[in-house]
Write an enzyme that holds these catalytic residues in place. Structure first.
Site, PDB file in Angstrom:
ATOM      1  N   HIS A 239      -8.296   8.838 -41.311  1.00 31.73           N
ATOM      2  CA  HIS A 239      -9.078   9.905 -41.238  1.00 31.73           C
ATOM      3  C   HIS A 239     -10.463   9.711 -41.894  1.00 31.73           C
ATOM      4  CE1 HIS A 239      -6.009  12.831 -40.088  1.00 31.73           C
ATOM      5  NE2 HIS A 239      -5.452  12.410 -40.997  1.00 31.73           N
TER       6      HIS A 239
HETATM    7  O1  RIB Z   1      -7.509  16.416 -43.455  1.00 28.28           O
HETATM    8  C1  RIB Z   1      -7.460  14.959 -43.844  1.00 28.28           C
HETATM    9  C2  RIB Z   1      -8.384  14.827 -45.108  1.00 28.28           C
HETATM   10  O2  RIB Z   1      -7.575  15.493 -46.055  1.00 28.28           O
HETATM   11  C3  RIB Z   1      -8.511  13.219 -45.478  1.00 28.28           C
HETATM   12  O3  RIB Z   1      -9.552  13.199 -46.137  1.00 28.28           O
HETATM   13  C4  RIB Z   1      -7.303  13.258 -46.603  1.00 28.28           C
HETATM   14  O4  RIB Z   1      -7.782  12.180 -47.294  1.00 28.28           O
HETATM   15  C5  RIB Z   1      -7.118  14.387 -47.088  1.00 28.28           C
HETATM   16  O5  RIB Z   1      -8.041  14.427 -48.225  1.00 28.28           O
END
Ligand code: RIB
Ligand code: CA
Length: 311
Positions: A239
């Site tokens: 992500h």
């Molecule tokens: O939904 C994914 C996000 O939430 C990413 O930034 C992960 O590190 C969590 O913080």
């Protein structure tokens, strides 16, 4: 140093850690500093995890401490996803002789943005509490930044509730402040970030090279897989590497300008990002470039080369 100046705001967790490694390794990026915030874990853990990544990659990026809790909601760390220590239980040594800055994240970010008006790219990979706090204290900050490229929200469904993505859900009021700030915004929501995943085979191949950084990513992936594998997820989603990769290689992505707002008062929908991408009714504003597609093969190839290139 050459490269575009980037400031990262993270809740170092596993995928934040990989994103910091990517920013460190990409020649197109000049990582200035990392500020930390509560989210995946409590602030103390996200701060010291970021320092542990400094040591892992033989760097000494300035690391600042920010918010210990969201603007309005209580903190609910993602222990189920990132484990108690925030790094999937992976143990990393701390650097020695760390001097913890007494300047809070929002003051340090503002000073940096003022030193390079219009140039600093802010990458947010966490709940946006620090950024919202900075924007409240310094109303001229959105205009001083080149842009804010963030991992958060989704045009579709959520990951922490059926409606909301974790970063937006953890601090929807902060997300709202950033979305309404007038800053140039690029959104890497789950729609695109879940396309950018490592398979377990790819992770094991990285570790098999003997790379210290590659082994760390594999170890994190093994933990994530123990959580997501049984949910039918395709792999270990990178992500937080998406906003970093976009700044260096925008050609890998496709997106559309859209109106984006966030629900701050809902119960079932609290923290949901609402876009007008797929609706007849349009918002009266187009405030965000929403990224929707990524060339996964090239993304993973560049990320892997960067990780394995860390000495
Ligand atoms: O939904 C994914 C996000 O939430 C990413 O930034 C992960 O590190 C969590 O913080
Ligand atoms: Ca994160």
């Amino acid at each position: 140093m050459s490269g575009i100046p980037v400031w990262m705001d993270c809740d170092t967790g596993m995928d934040d850690a990989v994103a910091i490694m990517l920013a460190h390794a990409l020649s197109e990026i000049n990582l200035i500093a990392v500020s930390t915030v509560c989210g995946n874990a409590e602030l103390d853990k996200t701060y010291w995890n970021t320092q542990r990544i400094n040591r892992l990659i033989n760097a000494d990026y300035p690391v600042y401490r920010g918010a210990e809790k969201p603007l309005m909601k209580p903190l609910a760390p993602a222990v189920n996803v990132h484990g108690e220590n925030g790094l999937g239980g992976v143990e990393l040594p701390l650097p020695e002789d760390v001097i913890v800055p007494d300047v809070p994240a929002w003051d340090a970010l503002y000073a940096c943005a003022r030193s390079m008006p219009g140039e600093l790219r802010l990458v947010a990979t966490a709940p946006m509490t620090n950024i919202a706090t900075a924007f409240i204290r310094y109303p001229d900050l959105p205009g001083l930044l080149h842009s804010v490229t963030f991992m958060g929200g989704s045009a579709g469904s959520g990951n922490v509730t059926p409606a909301a993505e974790f970063n937006f859900y953890t601090d929807p009021e902060a997300a709202q402040i950033v979305l309404q700030s007038g800053a140039k915004l690029v959104m890497c929501g789950l729609d695109v970030t879940n396309q950018a995943y490592y398979s377990m085979e790819q992770l094991e191949s990285m570790a098999a090279t003997g790379s210290r950084a590659g082994t760390f990513v594999r170890d994190c992936g093994r933990y994530a897989w123990s959580v997501f594998g049984k949910l039918g997820m395709a792999g270990f989603s990178m992500h937080d590497s998406c906003p970093v990769m976009y700044l260096a290689h925008p050609e890998l992505f496709e997106g559309k300008m859209a109106g984006v707002a966030v629900e701050t008062r809902g119960t079932v929908t609290n923290g949901k990002s609402v876009t007008d991408l797929y609706s007849d009714k349009q918002f009266p504003f187009k405030n965000v470039l929403v990224l929707l597609k990524v060339d996964r093969d090239r993304f993973i190839s560049i990320l892997t080369d960067c990780v394995l290139g860390i000495r």
